[in-house]
Design an enzyme around this catalytic site. Structure first.
Site, PDB file in Angstrom:
ATOM      1  N   ALA A   1       0.728  -1.443  -0.058  1.00 20.86           N
ATOM      2  CA  ALA A   1       0.071   0.132   0.053  1.00 20.86           C
ATOM      3  C   ALA A   1       0.821   1.302  -0.071  1.00 20.86           C
ATOM      4  O   ALA A   1       0.720   2.288   0.857  1.00 20.86           O
ATOM      5  CB  ALA A   1      -0.987  -0.169   1.247  1.00 20.86           C
TER       6      ALA A   1
ATOM      7  N   THR B   1       8.873  -2.270 -10.041  1.00 23.40           N
ATOM      8  CA  THR B   1       9.897  -2.312 -11.151  1.00 23.40           C
ATOM      9  C   THR B   1      10.933  -3.377 -10.673  1.00 23.40           C
ATOM     10  O   THR B   1      11.319  -3.368  -9.625  1.00 23.40           O
ATOM     11  CB  THR B   1      10.467  -0.770 -11.005  1.00 23.40           C
TER      12      THR B   1
ATOM     13  N   ALA C   1      14.077   0.883 -19.137  1.00 22.84           N
ATOM     14  CA  ALA C   1      14.566   1.935 -20.359  1.00 22.84           C
ATOM     15  C   ALA C   1      13.777   3.203 -20.200  1.00 22.84           C
ATOM     16  O   ALA C   1      14.417   4.004 -20.226  1.00 22.84           O
ATOM     17  CB  ALA C   1      14.022   1.045 -21.487  1.00 22.84           C
TER      18      ALA C   1
ATOM     19  N   CYS D   1      12.922   6.395  -8.065  1.00 21.21           N
ATOM     20  CA  CYS D   1      12.825   5.591  -9.150  1.00 21.21           C
ATOM     21  C   CYS D   1      14.331   5.874  -9.970  1.00 21.21           C
ATOM     22  O   CYS D   1      15.103   4.870 -10.263  1.00 21.21           O
ATOM     23  CB  CYS D   1      11.700   5.791  -9.968  1.00 21.21           C
TER      24      CYS D   1
END
Ligand code: NAD
Ligand code: UDX
Length: 477
Positions: free
Chosen positions: A12, A131, A222, A276
């Site tokens: 979450a 990811t 990518a 990220c």
């Protein structure tokens, strides 16, 4: 193919929460349960103060929570009931062992996968939302098949998330594309079609694209690498601008008008942050090295190195403008989040800068409109150091407003592009009146009007613009 009626989302967080809230809001006929091991986080999702700040999120959650959207710590029940399970747990960079500093730590993905295998009583579609490195789906399948009850079938899909924080709801509501990767088998294609139906609740079918699993997994790494590479490219050019008299905003504008280049993600800054970009590029570097492609690894590694260089260069400029010493000087840091409209500080450039300022023995006052104080203290602390808070408090304070942070400061440093720091929103005359003189302002986000501030009396230093030549009075030249 099968119609999905119940969805479970494991994790979450910044992705699982908003993504599955939008899925629930757009598909009233589907029951969505978001689960997490972190009970505090789940309690916050069930309260009036959600655990993350994201514009528009409150409204979406309020519209369906308790109707077809549920937040729970009962992971087993949600797994047992669901036809489709998103795995949306964290995949941070490994800090120890093989690949430390580069590879993704897949421990959370693995334990979520084992949990699914252990409790599932019927067939499930398992969707990688996290990811992950290329071919993780294969490992998940091994684990699921080796641990499942006999006769249970799992289909594994890759469905990477492209939302950006601060605009998550807009990105989810109106995505450029939804990507679904599957095995090219009848079962794989059928599972992909089931997931596509969920998104078709609000996304145009033409924007829902399907491809093979490995392409889908790699596309996520990518896309982030390509986006971050643009920022490092413009930041590299900003160094040239500062040395030559060119203006990086003008260069970016001129280049961005070329449709082959495009305008977005060409804003020079103190450096990119967020959970990220760095993590995913390092992951790509590790993948390249494991595949014996050292040149490819070096190419992508340079994107992260340029980002570190940019932060260091900004610090050096502050030191050199402030007459080569920061000891005992007060520096106001405006903005601590890694970008505006989020309370998230993961990998924020402000953290790196504050740590440098600590080494320079500056006194630092920090203001951010959304980041919680507790989070700032956690970010400033060095891992593993006990009772550091008292030490930190000798150098750092957290201010309740921008104006308060700037009181008595020698320099103001804009680290996050919050709208409230713009000339039109903050009373810079007042800021100036209450600062030490000469009063410096460093804009790490290119949001300020340099001329207007100079007219007030500030010495203004902008990323990607040459240094003000205030230190050489005309009659000394
Ligand atoms: P996060 O840390 O905010 O949330 C992950 C949650 O998973 C945590 O609350 C954690 O307690 C929970 N969790 C971990 N293991 C669990 C388990 N076994 N069972 C139940 N709960 C468990 O992370 P995030 O920012 O939401 O990112 C999740 C994934 O999405 C990562 O792989 C990330 O790379 C990817 N991603 C993030 C963004 C972003 O903007 N943050 C965007 C796209 C993709
Ligand atoms: C990013 C990707 O954009 C998103 O697609 C992916 O799903 C997750 O990673 P996020 O990190 O949330 O999203 O924010 P983003 O808008 O990409 O910004 C990342 C960092 O780059 C921020 O620190 C931002 O300030 C910085 N940035 C962005 C720049 O310095 N210049 C730019 O032109 C754009």
């Amino acid at each position: 193919h099968k119609k999905v009626e119940k969805i479970c989302c494991i994790g979450a967080g910044y992705v699982g929460g908003p993504t599955c809230a939008v899925i629930a809001a757009k598909n009233p006929h589907i029951q969505v349960t978001i689960v997490d091991l972190n009970a505090d986080r789940i309690a916050a999702w069930n309260s009036d103060k959600l655990p993350i700040y994201e514009p528009g999120l409150d409204e979406v959650v309020r519209s369906c929570r308790g109707r077809n959207l549920f937040f729970s710590t009962d992971v087993d029940k949600a797994i047992i009931e669901a036809d489709l399970i998103f795995v949306s747990v964290n995949t941070p960079t490994k800090t120890k062992g093989q690949g430390a500093g580069y590879a993704a730590d897949l421990g959370y993905v693995e334990s979520a996968t084992r949990h699914i295998a252990k409790v599932a009583q019927g067939d499930k579609i398992v969707v990688e939302k996290s990811t992950v490195p290329c071919r993780t789906a294969q490992s998940m399948r091994f684990i699921l098949e080796a641990n499942a009850r006999p006769g249970i079938h799992f289909d594994i899909l890759s469905n990477p998330e492209f939302l950006a924080e601060g605009t998550a709801i807009a990105d989810l509501t109106n995505p450029d594309r939804v990507l679904i990767g599957s095995l090219n088998t009848p079962a794989g294609r059928s599972a992909a079609a089931s997931l596509a139906d969920v998104y078709a609740g609000w996304v145009d079918r033409q924007q829902i694209i399907t491809m093979n699993l490995w392409s889908s997994e790699l596309s996520k790494l990518a896309a982030n690498a390509l986006l971050a590479q643009r920022i490092s490219s413009i930041n590299a050019l900003s160094a040239i601008c500062e040395a030559t008299g060119a203006d990086v905003d003008e260069v970016s504008y001129a280049c961005g008008l070329d449709q082959r280049i495009g305008k977005r993600f060409l804003k020079a800054s103190v450096g990119f942050g967020g959970s990220c970009f760095q993590k995913d590029i390092l992951n790509l570097v590790y993948l390249s090295e494991s595949l014996h492609l050292p040149e490819v690894a070096a190419y992508w590694r340079q994107v992260v190195e340029m980002n570190e260089y940019q932060k260091k260069r900004f610090l050096n400029r502050i030191i050199s403008c402030l007459f080569n010493t920061l000891t005992g000087k007060k520096i106001a840091i405006l903005g601590f989040a890694f970008k505006k409209d989020t309370g998230d500080t993961r990998e924020s450039a402000a953290i790196t800068l504050c740590k440098y300022l600590r080494q320079e023995r500056a006194n630092v006052s920090i203001y951010d409109p959304e980041v919680e104080e507790r989070q700032i203290w956690m970010d400033l602390a060095e891992p593993g150091v006990q009772d550091e808070r008292k030490e930190l408090e000798k150098q750092f304070t957290i201010a309740p407003s921008a104006l308060e942070a700037c009181k008595g400061a020698d320099a103001v440093v804009v680290c996050t592009e919050w709208d409230e720091f713009r000339n039109s929103k903050l009373d810079y005359k007042k800021v100036y009146a209450e600062m030490n003189k000469p009063a410096f302002i460093f804009d790490g986000r290119l949001i300020l009007d340099q001329k207007e501030l100079e007219e007030i009396g500030f010495h203004v230093e902008m990323i990607g613009r040459p240094r003000s030549n205030f230190q050489t009075p005309k009659d000394w030249e």
